[in-house]
Write a protein that holds these residues in place. Structure first.
Motif: not given
Length: 94
Positions: A75-84
Motif C-alpha cells: 500500500l505505501v508505494p500506491q500512496l507514494e504514487s499519489l504524493c508530490e
C-alpha cells in the motif's frame, strides 16, 4: 514506545477519496499488527492536500516487522504514487 509522524502532500488533482481508497486499508490492517498502540490518519484543515499519519509502536522490532508486512509493502508505494515527494517521516522515542 516509538512514535512516528509521517507527513505527505498529494499531487494536484488527487482527491480525498483517492487517498482514502489506499489509506483506509493501511490504517485498518496496521492497527492489527503486533505492537501497534495507535495508527491514525489526519487531513490538514489549514493546508489542502496535506496529510499526517500518527503511529505509536511498542518497540523498534515490532515497528520493523510492520514496515515489512504485506499490507505496508503493497500500500505505501500506491500512496507514494499519489504524493508530490513521498512521505516525510519523523521518529520519536519515549
Amino acid at each position: 514506545m516509538i512514535r512516528i509522524n509521517a507527513f505527505f502532500v498529494v499531487k494536484a488533482g488527487v482527491t480525498t477519496a483517492q487517498v482514502k481508497a489506499v489509506t483506509d486499508e493501511l490504517v485498518e490492517k496496521s492497527r492489527q499488527d503486533a505492537g501497534n498502540k495507535g495508527y491514525d490518519l489526519f487531513e490538514s484543515t489549514t493546508q489542502p492536500g496535506v496529510y499526517m499519519f500518527c503511529e505509536s509502536w511498542e518497540n523498534s522490532e515490532l515497528l520493523d516487522k510492520h514496515a515489512h508486512s504485506e499490507h505496508f509493502t503493497r500500500l505505501v508505494p500506491q500512496l507514494e504514487s499519489l504524493c508530490e515527494k513521498g512521505l516525510s517521516i519523523e521518529k520519536f522515542e519515549r
